[in-house]
Design an enzyme around this catalytic site. Structure first.
Site, PDB file in Angstrom:
ATOM      1  N   ARG A  58       0.868  -1.256  -0.061  1.00  0.00           N
ATOM      2  CA  ARG A  58       0.205  -0.052  -0.340  1.00  0.00           C
ATOM      3  C   ARG A  58       0.327   1.044   0.197  1.00  0.00           C
ATOM      4  NH1 ARG A  58      -3.565  -2.916   3.906  1.00  0.00           N
ATOM      5  NH2 ARG A  58      -5.246  -3.661   2.530  1.00  0.00           N
ATOM      6  N   LYS A  93       3.033  11.217 -11.769  1.00  0.00           N
ATOM      7  CA  LYS A  93       2.511  10.796 -12.656  1.00  0.00           C
ATOM      8  C   LYS A  93       3.556   8.993 -12.751  1.00  0.00           C
ATOM      9  CE  LYS A  93       0.120  13.730 -14.990  1.00  0.00           C
ATOM     10  NZ  LYS A  93      -0.396  13.385 -17.111  1.00  0.00           N
ATOM     11  N   GLU A 132      10.498  18.000 -25.279  1.00  0.00           N
ATOM     12  CA  GLU A 132       9.778  17.671 -23.784  1.00  0.00           C
ATOM     13  C   GLU A 132      10.248  19.844 -22.935  1.00  0.00           C
ATOM     14  OE1 GLU A 132       7.198  16.608 -23.240  1.00  0.00           O
ATOM     15  OE2 GLU A 132       7.200  14.623 -22.982  1.00  0.00           O
ATOM     16  N   LYS A 159       7.756  23.008 -14.975  1.00  0.00           N
ATOM     17  CA  LYS A 159       6.830  22.234 -15.020  1.00  0.00           C
ATOM     18  C   LYS A 159       6.277  22.157 -13.243  1.00  0.00           C
ATOM     19  CE  LYS A 159       5.979  16.799 -15.057  1.00  0.00           C
ATOM     20  NZ  LYS A 159       5.976  15.722 -16.094  1.00  0.00           N
ATOM     21  N   GLU A 194      -4.319  17.252 -12.237  1.00  0.00           N
ATOM     22  CA  GLU A 194      -4.486  17.783 -13.639  1.00  0.00           C
ATOM     23  C   GLU A 194      -6.100  17.964 -14.145  1.00  0.00           C
ATOM     24  OE1 GLU A 194      -3.799  14.826 -17.478  1.00  0.00           O
ATOM     25  OE2 GLU A 194      -1.617  15.779 -16.420  1.00  0.00           O
ATOM     26  N   ARG A 202      -2.951  21.577 -15.013  1.00  0.00           N
ATOM     27  CA  ARG A 202      -1.766  20.967 -15.958  1.00  0.00           C
ATOM     28  C   ARG A 202      -1.881  20.363 -17.047  1.00  0.00           C
ATOM     29  NH1 ARG A 202       0.620  16.071 -11.824  1.00  0.00           N
ATOM     30  NH2 ARG A 202       2.565  15.293 -13.185  1.00  0.00           N
ATOM     31  N   ASN A 244      -0.323  17.959 -22.082  1.00  0.00           N
ATOM     32  CA  ASN A 244      -0.517  17.306 -22.605  1.00  0.00           C
ATOM     33  C   ASN A 244       0.425  17.674 -24.121  1.00  0.00           C
ATOM     34  OD1 ASN A 244      -1.259  15.448 -20.215  1.00  0.00           O
ATOM     35  ND2 ASN A 244      -3.066  16.134 -20.384  1.00  0.00           N
ATOM     36  N   HIS A 253       1.002  15.607 -26.827  1.00  0.00           N
ATOM     37  CA  HIS A 253       1.004  14.207 -26.758  1.00  0.00           C
ATOM     38  C   HIS A 253      -0.129  13.275 -26.964  1.00  0.00           C
ATOM     39  CE1 HIS A 253       3.855  15.662 -24.430  1.00  0.00           C
ATOM     40  NE2 HIS A 253       3.871  14.727 -23.300  1.00  0.00           N
ATOM     41  N   HIS A 257       1.131  10.056 -28.514  1.00  0.00           N
ATOM     42  CA  HIS A 257       0.871   9.379 -27.405  1.00  0.00           C
ATOM     43  C   HIS A 257       0.025   8.127 -28.726  1.00  0.00           C
ATOM     44  CE1 HIS A 257       1.367   9.943 -23.036  1.00  0.00           C
ATOM     45  NE2 HIS A 257       3.045  10.127 -23.474  1.00  0.00           N
ATOM     46  N   HIS A 292       9.753   8.712 -27.558  1.00  0.00           N
ATOM     47  CA  HIS A 292       8.678   8.897 -26.543  1.00  0.00           C
ATOM     48  C   HIS A 292       8.601  10.631 -27.397  1.00  0.00           C
ATOM     49  CE1 HIS A 292       6.062  11.109 -23.936  1.00  0.00           C
ATOM     50  NE2 HIS A 292       6.755  12.322 -23.872  1.00  0.00           N
TER      51      HIS A 292
END
Length: 353
Positions: A113, A135, A177, A215, A225, A229, A233, A236, A240, A257
């Site tokens: 956990r 993330k 990025e 960032k 997000e 935020r 993206n 992306h 992606h 990427h």
């Protein structure tokens, strides 16, 4: 699981004194360093020479590459942690690029956990993006980052000495990025990064710190997000989908990427122009800059159709509709925009010109 407290970031000479004091203060039972075979070869010895601790240290080595960022690898790491006696007072140290920080963060966030973890990014991409903001997660098949949690590391340690171990294409991947941060948030930063013709000089250290600041400023305002935020993206949504398509299509070479995101930024800049948000002059400048750094990739009509189909699985989609981040000018972005497939096809057509 969610811990939205922003992680402190330490640079270069400040990294290891902080690490020594923290490991000592927290009385960790064991430390587990997660690496892939590349960072095991090129970075691990550099790091272990700096890790002065009496805490027992174990190294867990994984196969490199996005294709191994999946739940099967997590199961192997969870089992290894259990076999090696990890407990709630153990520490995970993720030493690697974005795959390692994403997967290692998720493993630590869910083992018993949740146990503490520290990110030590070794690629430019991970230093300015993947290791920051909390993330964590893994891919589901070829679909990017479908399973994960937002949970921040104890800290992020950025030692730019690791950049010397990278091939040029990995530096370029991270550069995408950095350019994105300028495009969505700070026009002056965009131009300062564009001016970085030599990506291995001292100016790069300064630019990395500025990228981290951008960032972290955005993430601090919107950790989970729900709003601003989302501007991070940009590039992306299509990027992606392109990255996923190339990952699962054995006839195409896998794109890094940053390479896929660079294409996504060109396409989404064109869509911004088509929607009357971005001037043609700014679009042309963005396209010219990105294509001066990244080679053009050729797409068939079949490729484009398949990539567009993948958009429905984008984790930013709502009610079956992919949501785009678009530019209103260099340095400013808007979120939650829907885009007609016709505009996507036109963007691909212009990209190929």
């Amino acid at each position: 699981m969610e811990n939205s407290t922003l992680s402190p970031v330490f640079f270069n000479d400040d990294c290891y004194p902080w690490l020594y004091e923290t490991v000592k203060k927290e009385h960790y039972s064991k430390a587990f360093v997660i690496v892939d075979s590349n960072t095991a070869e090129y970075c691990l010895s550099i790091f272990l020479q700096q890790l002065h601790t009496d805490v027992p240290v174990e190294v867990i080595e994984l196969e490199p590459g996005e294709e191994h960022k999946n739940i099967e690898t997590c199961i192997q790491v969870w089992q290894t942690l259990a076999d090696l006696g990890a407990d709630r007072k153990s520490l995970v140290i993720n030493l690697g690029g974005g795959v390692i920080t994403d997967l290692g963060g998720f493993v630590a966030s869910t083992f018993k956990r949740g146990i503490d973890f520290i990110n030590i990014p070794t690629t430019l991409l991970a230093m300015v993006d993947a290791s920051l903001g909390g993330k964590t997660g893994v891919d589901m098949g070829a679909l990017k980052n479908q399973i994960g949690v937002i949970n921040n590391p104890v800290a992020v340690l950025i030692d730019t000495i690791f950049l010397k171990t990278l091939p040029p294409e990995q530096i370029r991947s991270g550069f995408a990025e950095m350019l994105k941060h300028g495009l969505v948030y700070n026009k002056e930063y965009w131009y300062s990064v564009v001016a970085l013709t030599n990506l291995t000089n001292d100016d790069l250290d300064i630019a990395i710190k500025q990228s981290v600041e951008i960032k972290n400023t955005v993430v601090k305002e919107d950790p989970t997000e729900k709003g601003i935020r989302k501007i991070l993206n940009f590039g992306h949504t299509l990027g992606h989908a392109i990255e996923s398509y190339f990952l699962e299509n054995k006839n195409r070479n896998i794109l890094l990427h940053g390479e896929a995101i660079a294409i996504g930024m060109i396409l989404e800049s064109h869509i911004s122009m088509q929607q009357g948000l971005l001037s043609e002059e700014e679009y042309r400048e963005i396209k010219t800059v990105l294509l001066s750094v990244f080679d053009k990739t050729l797409f068939t009509d079949k490729d484009i159709d398949a990539i567009t189909e993948l958009l429905i699985h984008d984790k930013k989609s709502e009610f079956g509709m992919p949501k785009f981040v678009l530019l209103t000018e260099t340095g400013k972005a808007v979120i939650n925009k829907t885009v007609d497939k016709v505009l996507i096809n036109k963007a691909f057509s212009d990209y190929e010109k």
